[in-house]
Design a protein around this motif. Structure first.
Motif, mmCIF file in Angstrom:
data_model
loop_
_atom_site.group_PDB
_atom_site.id
_atom_site.type_symbol
_atom_site.label_atom_id
_atom_site.label_comp_id
_atom_site.label_asym_id
_atom_site.label_seq_id
_atom_site.Cartn_x
_atom_site.Cartn_y
_atom_site.Cartn_z
ATOM 1 N N ARG A 121 0.835 -1.195 0.000
ATOM 2 C CA ARG A 121 0.000 0.000 0.000
ATOM 3 C C ARG A 121 0.868 1.240 0.000
ATOM 4 O O ARG A 121 2.023 1.208 0.434
ATOM 5 N N GLN A 122 0.255 2.323 -0.486
ATOM 6 C CA GLN A 122 0.996 3.570 -0.615
ATOM 7 C C GLN A 122 0.057 4.743 -0.404
ATOM 8 O O GLN A 122 -1.058 4.767 -0.932
ATOM 9 N N THR A 123 0.526 5.724 0.380
ATOM 10 C CA THR A 123 -0.191 6.980 0.558
ATOM 11 C C THR A 123 0.627 8.097 -0.084
ATOM 12 O O THR A 123 1.840 7.944 -0.270
ATOM 13 N N PRO A 124 -0.028 9.189 -0.443
ATOM 14 C CA PRO A 124 0.673 10.285 -1.140
ATOM 15 C C PRO A 124 1.908 10.758 -0.364
ATOM 16 O O PRO A 124 1.834 10.998 0.851
ATOM 17 N N GLY A 125 3.024 10.847 -1.048
ATOM 18 C CA GLY A 125 4.253 11.338 -0.452
ATOM 19 C C GLY A 125 5.047 10.304 0.307
ATOM 20 O O GLY A 125 6.105 10.621 0.875
ATOM 21 N N ASN A 126 4.550 9.072 0.344
ATOM 22 C CA ASN A 126 5.230 8.006 1.088
ATOM 23 C C ASN A 126 5.620 6.853 0.175
ATOM 24 O O ASN A 126 5.073 6.699 -0.923
ATOM 25 N N GLN A 127 6.561 6.052 0.648
ATOM 26 C CA GLN A 127 6.980 4.893 -0.118
ATOM 27 C C GLN A 127 5.941 3.785 -0.016
ATOM 28 O O GLN A 127 5.198 3.699 0.967
ATOM 29 N N ARG A 128 5.945 2.948 -1.034
ATOM 30 C CA ARG A 128 5.075 1.782 -1.019
ATOM 31 C C ARG A 128 5.589 0.817 0.060
ATOM 32 O O ARG A 128 6.792 0.563 0.163
ATOM 33 N N GLU A 129 4.671 0.282 0.867
ATOM 34 C CA GLU A 129 5.075 -0.609 1.955
ATOM 35 C C GLU A 129 4.353 -1.945 1.852
ATOM 36 O O GLU A 129 3.199 -2.018 1.401
ATOM 37 N N LEU A 130 5.039 -2.966 2.319
ATOM 38 C CA LEU A 130 4.458 -4.302 2.318
ATOM 39 C C LEU A 130 3.340 -4.384 3.351
ATOM 40 O O LEU A 130 3.506 -3.970 4.488
ATOM 41 N N VAL A 131 2.215 -4.953 2.935
ATOM 42 C CA VAL A 131 1.107 -5.225 3.852
ATOM 43 C C VAL A 131 1.104 -6.696 4.236
ATOM 44 O O VAL A 131 1.090 -7.043 5.414
ATOM 45 N N PRO B 156 -8.772 4.293 10.077
ATOM 46 C CA PRO B 156 -8.490 5.377 9.124
ATOM 47 C C PRO B 156 -7.065 5.332 8.577
ATOM 48 O O PRO B 156 -6.838 5.670 7.411
ATOM 49 N N GLU B 157 -6.121 4.892 9.389
ATOM 50 C CA GLU B 157 -4.732 4.824 8.924
ATOM 51 C C GLU B 157 -4.485 3.717 7.910
ATOM 52 O O GLU B 157 -3.383 3.620 7.352
ATOM 53 N N ASP B 158 -5.478 2.877 7.657
ATOM 54 C CA ASP B 158 -5.368 1.880 6.584
ATOM 55 C C ASP B 158 -5.699 2.478 5.223
ATOM 56 O O ASP B 158 -5.536 1.816 4.187
ATOM 57 N N THR B 159 -6.173 3.719 5.205
ATOM 58 C CA THR B 159 -6.499 4.381 3.950
ATOM 59 C C THR B 159 -5.259 4.507 3.080
ATOM 60 O O THR B 159 -4.223 5.024 3.513
ATOM 61 N N ALA B 160 -5.345 3.995 1.857
ATOM 62 C CA ALA B 160 -4.205 3.997 0.942
ATOM 63 C C ALA B 160 -4.634 3.396 -0.388
ATOM 64 O O ALA B 160 -5.721 2.825 -0.510
ATOM 65 N N ALA B 161 -3.751 3.524 -1.378
ATOM 66 C CA ALA B 161 -3.890 2.753 -2.601
ATOM 67 C C ALA B 161 -3.211 1.410 -2.368
ATOM 68 O O ALA B 161 -2.050 1.377 -1.932
ATOM 69 N N TYR B 162 -3.919 0.341 -2.630
ATOM 70 C CA TYR B 162 -3.390 -1.015 -2.407
ATOM 71 C C TYR B 162 -3.012 -1.634 -3.751
ATOM 72 O O TYR B 162 -3.803 -1.611 -4.707
ATOM 73 N N TYR B 163 -1.806 -2.178 -3.797
ATOM 74 C CA TYR B 163 -1.264 -2.749 -5.024
ATOM 75 C C TYR B 163 -0.975 -4.240 -4.845
ATOM 76 O O TYR B 163 -0.355 -4.640 -3.867
ATOM 77 N N CYS B 164 -1.400 -5.008 -5.818
ATOM 78 C CA CYS B 164 -1.096 -6.425 -5.857
ATOM 79 C C CYS B 164 0.289 -6.626 -6.489
ATOM 80 O O CYS B 164 0.670 -5.902 -7.422
ATOM 81 N N ASN B 165 1.002 -7.607 -5.983
ATOM 82 C CA ASN B 165 2.343 -7.911 -6.478
ATOM 83 C C ASN B 165 2.488 -9.416 -6.664
ATOM 84 O O ASN B 165 1.971 -10.198 -5.856
ATOM 85 N N ALA B 166 3.207 -9.802 -7.717
ATOM 86 C CA ALA B 166 3.491 -11.217 -7.915
ATOM 87 C C ALA B 166 4.907 -11.381 -8.457
ATOM 88 O O ALA B 166 5.305 -10.666 -9.382
ATOM 89 N N ASP B 167 5.622 -12.291 -7.856
ATOM 90 C CA ASP B 167 6.959 -12.682 -8.320
ATOM 91 C C ASP B 167 6.746 -13.903 -9.207
ATOM 92 O O ASP B 167 6.422 -14.987 -8.705
ATOM 93 N N LEU B 168 6.882 -13.738 -10.506
ATOM 94 C CA LEU B 168 6.518 -14.815 -11.421
ATOM 95 C C LEU B 168 7.385 -14.798 -12.669
ATOM 96 O O LEU B 168 8.158 -13.858 -12.905
ATOM 97 N N TYR B 169 7.232 -15.847 -13.488
ATOM 98 C CA TYR B 169 7.843 -15.848 -14.801
ATOM 99 C C TYR B 169 6.959 -16.639 -15.775
ATOM 100 O O TYR B 169 6.089 -17.410 -15.361
ATOM 101 N N GLY B 170 7.198 -16.412 -17.048
ATOM 102 C CA GLY B 170 6.453 -17.112 -18.079
ATOM 103 C C GLY B 170 7.298 -17.310 -19.323
ATOM 104 O O GLY B 170 8.450 -16.867 -19.367
ATOM 105 N N PRO B 171 6.736 -17.965 -20.335
ATOM 106 C CA PRO B 171 7.491 -18.226 -21.564
ATOM 107 C C PRO B 171 8.036 -16.954 -22.215
ATOM 108 O O PRO B 171 9.111 -16.966 -22.806
ATOM 109 N N ARG B 172 7.275 -15.868 -22.067
ATOM 110 C CA ARG B 172 7.735 -14.606 -22.653
ATOM 111 C C ARG B 172 7.826 -13.512 -21.599
ATOM 112 O O ARG B 172 7.861 -12.326 -21.919
ATOM 113 N N ALA B 173 7.859 -13.896 -20.359
ATOM 114 C CA ALA B 173 7.949 -12.939 -19.259
ATOM 115 C C ALA B 173 9.098 -13.321 -18.349
ATOM 116 O O ALA B 173 9.069 -14.384 -17.716
#
Length: 120
Positions: free
Chosen positions: A38-48, A87-104
């Protein structure tokens, strides 16, 4: 092409619950860990929360006991159940995946983000 698509964000009152979902699609050979940041304006993205291929979970101290991460391996989907939201959970939440594929090449892939707002 690999895509991660999130859903489930929104506005909720303090003490309420939300469930986020993220589906990885495209030509994928293997997914290692999946997680939420998650990330709030002006702050680094942090692991949830993060879940490994073996199902081992890791949580930020601030969400321990309130959030639960889970994974549907068959459908390359990860969920984040968020209870007792503050209220402090308010943020943009981003999904992340560590993956690979035939063309990725193996790398961290990210969703577009979903907004969670906790307010009365």
């Amino acid at each position: 092409q690999v895509q991660l698509v999130e859903s489930g964000g929104g506005l909720v009152q303090p003490g309420g619950s939300l469930r986020l979902s993220c589906a990885a699609s495209g030509s994928i050979s293997a997914i290692y860990s999946m997680g939420w940041y998650r990330q709030t304006p002006g702050n680094q993205r942090e692991l949830v929360a993060q879940i490994s291929a073996a199902g081992i979970t890791n949580y930020a101290d601030s969400v321990m006991g309130r959030f639960t991460i889970s994974r549907d391996y068959a459908n390359n989907t990860v969920f984040l159940q968020m209870n007792s939201l503050k209220p402090e959970d308010t943020a943009a939440y981003y999904c992340n995946a560590d993956l690979y594929g035939p063309r990725a090449p193996r790398d961290d892939y990210w969703g577009q983000g979903t907004q969670v707002t906790v307010s009365s």
